[in-house]
Design an enzyme around this catalytic site. Sequence first.
Site, PDB file in Angstrom:
ATOM      1  N   THR A 172       0.814  -1.223   0.000  1.00  0.00           N
ATOM      2  CA  THR A 172       0.000   0.000   0.000  1.00  0.00           C
ATOM      3  C   THR A 172       0.848   1.275   0.000  1.00  0.00           C
ATOM      4  O   THR A 172       0.484   2.222  -0.696  1.00  0.00           O
ATOM      5  CB  THR A 172      -1.051   0.017   1.144  1.00  0.00           C
ATOM      6  OG1 THR A 172      -0.482  -0.568   2.313  1.00  0.00           O
ATOM      7  CG2 THR A 172      -2.279  -0.763   0.773  1.00  0.00           C
ATOM      8  N   ARG A 196      -9.429  -6.264  -3.016  1.00  0.00           N
ATOM      9  CA  ARG A 196     -10.793  -6.341  -2.486  1.00  0.00           C
ATOM     10  C   ARG A 196     -11.487  -4.982  -2.511  1.00  0.00           C
ATOM     11  O   ARG A 196     -12.703  -4.895  -2.579  1.00  0.00           O
ATOM     12  CB  ARG A 196     -10.773  -6.870  -1.057  1.00  0.00           C
ATOM     13  CG  ARG A 196     -10.637  -8.356  -1.006  1.00  0.00           C
ATOM     14  CD  ARG A 196     -10.178  -8.788   0.379  1.00  0.00           C
ATOM     15  NE  ARG A 196      -9.208  -9.852   0.287  1.00  0.00           N
ATOM     16  CZ  ARG A 196      -9.510 -11.113   0.056  1.00  0.00           C
ATOM     17  NH1 ARG A 196     -10.754 -11.459  -0.093  1.00  0.00           N
ATOM     18  NH2 ARG A 196      -8.577 -12.026  -0.047  1.00  0.00           N
ATOM     19  N   GLN A 218       2.640 -13.224   0.021  1.00  0.00           N
ATOM     20  CA  GLN A 218       1.397 -13.590  -0.660  1.00  0.00           C
ATOM     21  C   GLN A 218       1.048 -12.547  -1.720  1.00  0.00           C
ATOM     22  O   GLN A 218       0.042 -12.676  -2.406  1.00  0.00           O
ATOM     23  CB  GLN A 218       0.251 -13.801   0.333  1.00  0.00           C
ATOM     24  CG  GLN A 218       0.002 -12.673   1.293  1.00  0.00           C
ATOM     25  CD  GLN A 218      -1.137 -12.989   2.259  1.00  0.00           C
ATOM     26  OE1 GLN A 218      -2.149 -13.551   1.875  1.00  0.00           O
ATOM     27  NE2 GLN A 218      -0.977 -12.642   3.515  1.00  0.00           N
ATOM     28  N   ASP A 247       2.086  -8.662  -6.833  1.00  0.00           N
ATOM     29  CA  ASP A 247       2.406  -7.461  -7.600  1.00  0.00           C
ATOM     30  C   ASP A 247       3.849  -7.414  -8.109  1.00  0.00           C
ATOM     31  O   ASP A 247       4.210  -6.515  -8.861  1.00  0.00           O
ATOM     32  CB  ASP A 247       2.117  -6.207  -6.767  1.00  0.00           C
ATOM     33  CG  ASP A 247       2.797  -6.252  -5.390  1.00  0.00           C
ATOM     34  OD1 ASP A 247       3.988  -6.602  -5.320  1.00  0.00           O
ATOM     35  OD2 ASP A 247       2.121  -5.930  -4.393  1.00  0.00           O
ATOM     36  N   HIS A 289       1.640 -16.950  -3.995  1.00  0.00           N
ATOM     37  CA  HIS A 289       0.466 -16.954  -4.886  1.00  0.00           C
ATOM     38  C   HIS A 289       0.820 -16.589  -6.319  1.00  0.00           C
ATOM     39  O   HIS A 289      -0.068 -16.287  -7.110  1.00  0.00           O
ATOM     40  CB  HIS A 289      -0.599 -15.993  -4.337  1.00  0.00           C
ATOM     41  CG  HIS A 289      -1.162 -16.428  -3.014  1.00  0.00           C
ATOM     42  ND1 HIS A 289      -1.652 -15.554  -2.082  1.00  0.00           N
ATOM     43  CD2 HIS A 289      -1.285 -17.670  -2.462  1.00  0.00           C
ATOM     44  CE1 HIS A 289      -2.061 -16.234  -1.007  1.00  0.00           C
ATOM     45  NE2 HIS A 289      -1.845 -17.503  -1.214  1.00  0.00           N
ATOM     46  N   HIS A 320      -3.415 -14.400 -27.488  1.00  0.00           N
ATOM     47  CA  HIS A 320      -2.035 -14.533 -27.941  1.00  0.00           C
ATOM     48  C   HIS A 320      -1.952 -14.295 -29.445  1.00  0.00           C
ATOM     49  O   HIS A 320      -2.594 -15.016 -30.221  1.00  0.00           O
ATOM     50  CB  HIS A 320      -1.518 -15.941 -27.588  1.00  0.00           C
ATOM     51  CG  HIS A 320      -0.040 -16.085 -27.739  1.00  0.00           C
ATOM     52  ND1 HIS A 320       0.583 -17.301 -27.887  1.00  0.00           N
ATOM     53  CD2 HIS A 320       0.948 -15.139 -27.763  1.00  0.00           C
ATOM     54  CE1 HIS A 320       1.891 -17.099 -27.997  1.00  0.00           C
ATOM     55  NE2 HIS A 320       2.126 -15.804 -27.917  1.00  0.00           N
ATOM     56  N   CYS A 351      -0.887 -17.524 -31.649  1.00  0.00           N
ATOM     57  CA  CYS A 351      -1.679 -18.759 -31.807  1.00  0.00           C
ATOM     58  C   CYS A 351      -3.164 -18.579 -31.539  1.00  0.00           C
ATOM     59  O   CYS A 351      -3.945 -19.513 -31.711  1.00  0.00           O
ATOM     60  CB  CYS A 351      -1.112 -19.863 -30.909  1.00  0.00           C
ATOM     61  SG  CYS A 351      -1.639 -19.734 -29.188  1.00  0.00           S
ATOM     62  N   SER A 396      -3.135  -9.873   7.662  1.00  0.00           N
ATOM     63  CA  SER A 396      -3.886 -10.257   8.848  1.00  0.00           C
ATOM     64  C   SER A 396      -3.977 -11.775   8.952  1.00  0.00           C
ATOM     65  O   SER A 396      -4.715 -12.302   9.765  1.00  0.00           O
ATOM     66  CB  SER A 396      -5.277  -9.637   8.791  1.00  0.00           C
ATOM     67  OG  SER A 396      -5.882  -9.939   7.562  1.00  0.00           O
TER      68      SER A 396
HETATM   69 ZN    ZN Z   1      -0.140 -19.164 -27.667  1.00  0.00          ZN
END
Ligand code: ZN
Length: 235
Positions: free
Chosen positions: A30, A38, A100, A103, A118, A144, A147, A186
């Site tokens: 932050t 959220r 977690q 970014d 994550h 993409h 493809c 938290s």
């Molecule tokens: Zn592709």
Amino acid sequence: MTQISGEKLISFMQEQAAHITFLTGAGVSTPSGIPDYRSLTGVYHGLEEPEYLLSATCLKYEPEKFYAFVKHLYHPDAKPNIIHEKIAEYCRQGSALVTQNIDGLHQRAVTPQMVAFHGNLSDVYCQKCQAAVPVADYLTSDVHANCGGRLRPNIILYEEGLPLQRIIVAEKMVAQAQLLVVVGTSLKVYPFAGLLDAKKLDSQVVVINREAPSRPLAADVLEYYGSAEEIFKEL
Ligand SMILES: [Zn+2]
């Protein structure tokens, strides 16, 4: 739970500089101007929950909706702040990090010995041909060019499991630490929150947060309530 003074916390961290494992969450980003996702739902998708918009189901059946939401999680101009930088320094001295956050700011601060629990929004790939694709391309289109497959970021979506290997590495990092420093989370999200169960019996846990965690912490956990930036500036 016992509160710890800022001064004591700083000397604690300096003493254990090579033996800390940091566990970080949204509160670390932050100060770099990245809002918790959220808080975005009200603005962009009043009726939908982030748990759906960031789910494997949404990606599969309503990819346009997924893409429209996930694009708002990218902040290409955001820079690592003092917390990311100091953690990176500690990790160069032997400490470790499990974050977690998706970014990519810890990675941009060049942090060795880290696990992005994550995943990382900056890792984008094609679901059809598996090729890695630059973020800039993804922010232009989720199809993409080579493809025609759908692109996606390499983050763990709701309904998706974590790679076992990643959990094992993160648990090892927790188990090897003498001091565990929890910053900006938290500890609501499992299995991330459960990582602390892997700690050594005699290691110390310190939680730095603006507010009290929702899950009651063990009696021997030390807590510091206040600005993490102010603490890391002093390290
Ligand atoms: Zn592709």
